[in-house]
Write an enzyme that holds these catalytic residues in place. Structure first.
Site, PDB file in Angstrom:
ATOM      1  N   HIS A   1       0.718  -1.193  -0.149  1.00 17.90           N
ATOM      2  CA  HIS A   1      -0.106  -0.011  -0.175  1.00 17.90           C
ATOM      3  C   HIS A   1       0.852   1.320  -0.038  1.00 17.90           C
ATOM      4  CE1 HIS A   1      -3.675   2.457   0.813  1.00 17.90           C
ATOM      5  NE2 HIS A   1      -2.747   3.131   1.707  1.00 17.90           N
TER       6      HIS A   1
ATOM      7  N   SER B   1      -7.765   5.132  -2.304  1.00 20.09           N
ATOM      8  CA  SER B   1      -8.675   3.741  -1.910  1.00 20.09           C
ATOM      9  C   SER B   1      -8.612   3.687  -0.363  1.00 20.09           C
ATOM     10  CB  SER B   1      -8.309   2.754  -2.365  1.00 20.09           C
ATOM     11  OG  SER B   1      -6.984   2.400  -1.999  1.00 20.09           O
ATOM     12  N   HIS B   2      -9.866   3.060   0.246  1.00 21.80           N
ATOM     13  CA  HIS B   2      -9.752   2.601   1.495  1.00 21.80           C
ATOM     14  C   HIS B   2     -10.502   1.529   1.517  1.00 21.80           C
ATOM     15  CE1 HIS B   2      -9.084   4.143   5.989  1.00 21.80           C
ATOM     16  NE2 HIS B   2      -8.081   4.003   5.302  1.00 21.80           N
ATOM     17  N   ASN B   3     -10.349   0.492   0.802  1.00 26.76           N
ATOM     18  CA  ASN B   3     -11.011  -0.680   0.600  1.00 26.76           C
ATOM     19  C   ASN B   3     -11.226  -1.688   1.579  1.00 26.76           C
ATOM     20  OD1 ASN B   3     -11.354   0.570  -2.151  1.00 26.76           O
ATOM     21  ND2 ASN B   3      -9.828  -0.856  -2.849  1.00 26.76           N
TER      22      ASN B   3
ATOM     23  N   GLN C   1      -8.653   2.471  11.892  1.00 25.33           N
ATOM     24  CA  GLN C   1      -8.641   3.670  12.697  1.00 25.33           C
ATOM     25  C   GLN C   1     -10.068   4.418  12.773  1.00 25.33           C
ATOM     26  OE1 GLN C   1      -7.488   2.753   9.266  1.00 25.33           O
ATOM     27  NE2 GLN C   1      -5.894   4.301   8.447  1.00 25.33           N
TER      28      GLN C   1
ATOM     29  N   GLU D   1      -1.966   4.348  12.920  1.00 24.89           N
ATOM     30  CA  GLU D   1      -2.375   5.176  11.870  1.00 24.89           C
ATOM     31  C   GLU D   1      -3.633   6.037  12.363  1.00 24.89           C
ATOM     32  OE1 GLU D   1      -3.324   3.052   8.448  1.00 24.89           O
ATOM     33  OE2 GLU D   1      -1.081   2.039   8.392  1.00 24.89           O
TER      34      GLU D   1
ATOM     35  N   TYR E   1       4.069   0.886  -3.120  1.00 29.38           N
ATOM     36  CA  TYR E   1       3.952   0.552  -4.583  1.00 29.38           C
ATOM     37  C   TYR E   1       4.922  -0.620  -5.240  1.00 29.38           C
ATOM     38  CZ  TYR E   1       0.498   4.389  -4.473  1.00 29.38           C
ATOM     39  OH  TYR E   1      -0.633   5.136  -4.100  1.00 29.38           O
TER      40      TYR E   1
ATOM     41  N   GLY F   1      -2.340   9.760  -7.945  1.00 28.37           N
ATOM     42  CA  GLY F   1      -3.305   8.859  -7.666  1.00 28.37           C
ATOM     43  C   GLY F   1      -2.937   7.739  -6.810  1.00 28.37           C
TER      44      GLY F   1
ATOM     45  N   SER G   1      -4.543   0.261  -5.328  1.00 23.73           N
ATOM     46  CA  SER G   1      -5.103  -0.702  -4.573  1.00 23.73           C
ATOM     47  C   SER G   1      -5.123  -2.227  -5.219  1.00 23.73           C
ATOM     48  CB  SER G   1      -6.275  -0.334  -4.012  1.00 23.73           C
ATOM     49  OG  SER G   1      -7.013  -1.294  -3.031  1.00 23.73           O
TER      50      SER G   1
END
Length: 768
Positions: free
Chosen positions: A73, A123-125, A270, A342, A76, A567, A570
């Protein structure tokens, strides 16, 4: 000499802490100590590389930092070799210069009149699957802080969402919580939610996608960057206290495949506090205005580990930090846990010594806790002490920027040929007016095409008073300057079915649709941000999809003349062996000189001429019709014609003031566009389809691209036809607005009331 001992991993442990304080001196003296590197997500070669960099084994605090910063994450590591090609795209835009781009917290675009706009989608998938409300809420909070860190005031948010089938129990678990989290956090911040998507597909079951976008406005001179320069400058942590929530958080969750029974790793998600974030926003903007910030970084994924290492790496020296000065909500936290936490609503600033007192005064006035935790040094190391003992001594760039780079194998799967050969041509089609009517009503009520007010009504779309367009318009639009009416428009789009059929074309089609949606309002598309959601990078077929999508985006950006400003990637969006549909979400930013002259979506009044811009071909593979009616996915997606998209965009912008409405043709084809246009203000239309295509079914449900339905006053039709000819855009006169129904062909006349009942009922009935 660097340590060369083979790495050994301890038995699984729920915490990275070890007995006693593991200092640099201790690490140098017992190189054979077992460490939980595997449990923290590191690979054997990665752990060996850390030992090589340091010339010893890492301390437990260093191991914690490297593990989160070298996660998929944050680093990359599987995607950056493909992302590098975006640097081949010229950075100039049609609005002006790109003031900041890839590598910063968010891209910044000059839009004229001394203004700049920053925007980004992330993203926060995975956290949103584990804990839907807080996962989605903190996704919004994180992207807002990215925008804030550039020196901008956040002015709007958007939320591209993907869920499993609407009837599935787990969709009923995650969807209400995710929507409530997006709305609850954004509404409390006073930020309008001006657009997004909600798409349903079986592959997202167990892997919902929660992508969040924020846009902010700043003057050119207010731009701030994330770097720690100037020896002796102070490092100030301000905002919320650090707690045990989110230890590992998204940096761990988003870096491993979920098992079919649930996530393999479930660190605490979080917990967000939007009221604290609102104070943080206003406090930070005043700090900028006071000129007391030399460098700034938000705390999101990887927390303090990210903020300190990235600030130091981007600066011209080193950094020394007293970790025990960090204000805590939980005094039992170990150094490793503090570094990995986090916790939300935190920022890190670099402040010149003479400005520290003023900085702290401003924070106190906003009731924002602020603490000097370190200083910039003239060395080359990031050094962190805990109660006088050195627990971290690392080259900051090795943590923040020089992580692993994987050239993962990728290959077009053998099954792709069979998938593309299985076209929609042989699927049974409606032929009679009654069959066309039944098909139309079924599609209008389908989850992907139905009214999304159940979701969007939970969002405040007009707070701040600068929203010009919002859902269900093609794009969101906000006013930037209330004197000149300068504004920006933003759209987000992706079609996972198209990308599954052809990843190269699918990514281009996502960009093309966003580009077109921005243009329908009258804005000039100038730049993109992307959120690339894919399955496991360890699967060569998934990596082929990713590589092809990146290549497609790069080529499309070159042809359309829009740069990539930044950008998010994910990966590991996969449950067991089932990967999500490849979903490259593309956000396009457009600039409009005068928002009062924007083109609205939907028929406005009776007696106007209805025209179709663009060419219709028989393109039904991958369509909503094939999916909803036949549960079919195969063939090739609609043809990409970027030259046609650019000509269409230029025509739409040139026609501002002439057009009385414009609505793009995409999912569901011309039929869906006409339905949505008619339902917007309950104005019907009578249209003829013979000029669109010889087959009424194809005319209604084909998803050919580069098409928009527009209306003009009755006396302006000839002007538009001539203007379209000047731009090389085909134009077909469809008919005229008016009445209480959509008369679409001989015998196919559907009352607007009936269409409205079908369109609005789906989500409330399913989610009641």
């Amino acid at each position: 000499m660097p340590e060369t001992t083979e790495p050994q991993s301890s038995q699984p442990s729920s915490s990275p802490t070890v007995t006693g304080l593991d200092t640099v001196a201790v690490a140098s003296g017992d190189p054979q100590r077992e460490q939980p590197w595997a449990e923290l997500g590191l690979k054997p070669d990665e752990y060996a590389r850390i030992r090589e960099i340091l010339g010893r084994r890492p301390t437990s605090s260093e191991l914690a930092m490297y593990s989160v910063m070298w996660s998929e994450h944050c680093s990359y590591k599987s995607s950056k070799v493909h992302l590098q090609q975006f640097s081949e795209i010229p950075q100039e835009t049609r609005a002006g210069a790109m003031l900041a781009g890839i590598g910063e917290n968010a891209g910044v675009i000059d839009i004229g009149q001394g203004y700049a706009v920053t925007f980004k989608v992330e993203s926060h998938n995975h956290p949103s699957y584990v804990e839907p409300y807080q996962g989605a809420a903190t996704g919004v909070g994180g992207i807002v802080r990215d925008i804030l860190a550039m020196g901008a005031r956040p002015v709007a948010v958007m939320d591209p969402l993907r869920f499993g089938p609407l009837h599935e129990p787990d969709t009923h678990r995650v969807l209400p919580g995710i929507v409530a989290g997006v709305g609850g956090y954004g509404n409390c911040l006073g930020l309008p939610n001006i657009g997004g998507e909600a798409v349903f597909d079986a592959t997202y079951l167990g892997n919902p996608l929660v992508n969040a976008l924020c846009v902010g406005v700043l003057r050119h001179e207010d731009l701030h960057l994330a770097k720690a320069s100037g020896a002796g400058n102070q490092v100030v942590l301000y905002g919320a206290r650090t707690g045990g929530d989110g230890i590992g958080g998204v940096s761990v969750l988003a870096s491993e495949t979920f098992e079919s029974t649930g996530p393999a790793k479930r660190p605490s998600v979080q917990v967000g506090d939007p009221f604290q974030e609102k104070l943080l926003i206003e406090c930070t903007l005043e700090l900028f205005h006071a000129g007391v910030v030399a460098g700034i970084q938000d705390l999101g994924g990887a927390g303090l580990s990210c903020a300190w290492s990235e600030l130091a790496s981007a600066g011209d020296g080193g950094m020394h930090v007293e970790l025990d000065r960090v204000p805590l909500r939980d005094s039992s936290l170990a150094p490793e846990e503090i570094l990995m936490s986090e916790s939300q609503e935190r920022m890190m600033a670099v402040v010149e010594p003479a400005d520290v007192e003023r900085f702290l005064e401003i924070c106190a006035r906003w009731d924002v806790e602020a603490t000097v935790v370190g200083e910039v040094t003239d060395g080359t190391r990031l050094q962190i002490d805990w109660h006088g003992e050195r627990v971290v001594d690392v080259p900051p760039r090795s943590v923040a920027h020089d992580g692993p780079t994987y050239h993962r194998p990728f290959a077009r799967p053998d099954s792709q040929d069979a998938l593309q050969a299985d076209t929609a041509e042989a699927l049974p089609r409606p032929g009679t007016p009654d069959e066309l009517r039944e098909t139309l009503l079924r599609l209008v009520a389908s989850p992907n095409l139905c009214d999304k007010s159940w979701i969007t009504d939970q969002y405040d779309r007009y707070v701040q008073g600068n929203t010009v367009l919002a859902q269900p318009s093609d794009s969101g639009m906000v006013r930037v300057d209330d004197e000149t009416n300068l504004g920006v428009a933003i759209s987000t789009d992706a079609n996972g079915r198209y990308t599954r059929l052809d990843p190269y074309a699918g990514a281009q089609l996502a960009l093309a649709e966003s580009y077109r949606n921005v243009s329908t309002g009258g804005a000039v598309p100038v730049a993109i941000s992307d959120c690339l959601n894919f399955g496991s990078p360890e699967d060569p077929a998934v990596m082929w999809q990713f590589a092809e999508a990146c290549r497609g985006l790069k080529d499309a950006c070159l042809e359309l003349g829009v740069p990539v400003t930044g950008g998010n990637v994910s990966l590991y969006n996969q449950t067991g062996e089932t990967a999500i549909l490849p979903t490259p979400v593309v956000a396009v930013l457009g600039v409009i000189e005068d928002v009062t002259r924007r083109t609205p979506t939907g028929f406005q009044r009776a007696g106007e001429r209805v025209l179709l811009l663009g060419e219709t071909r028989e393109e039904l593979s991958g369509s909503e019709w094939a999916s909803v009616v036949h549960d079919h996915l195969g063939g090739l997606p609609p043809r990409v014609d970027l030259a046609a998209e650019r000509s269409l965009s230029e025509l739409l912008v040139a026609s501002v003031g002439l057009l009385t409405s414009a609505h793009d043709v995409s999912d569901g084809g011309l039929a869906q566009t006409l339905v949505e246009s008619g339902l917007r203000h309950h104005v019907g239309a009578t249209v003829a389809l013979d000029g669109v295509h010889a087959d009424p079914f194809v005319a209604l449900f084909s998803e050919s691209t580069a098409r928009v339905v527009v209306t003009v006053a009755a006396g302006d039709e000839d002007r538009l036809v001539q203007l379209a000819a000047d731009h090389g855009v085909p134009v077909t006169t469809l008919g005229e607005t008016g009445g209480a129904s959509l008369a679409l062909a001989d015998g196919l006349d559907v009352p607007l009331d009936e269409l409205h009942r079908a369109w609005v009922a789906t989500l409330p009935l399913a989610l009641a």
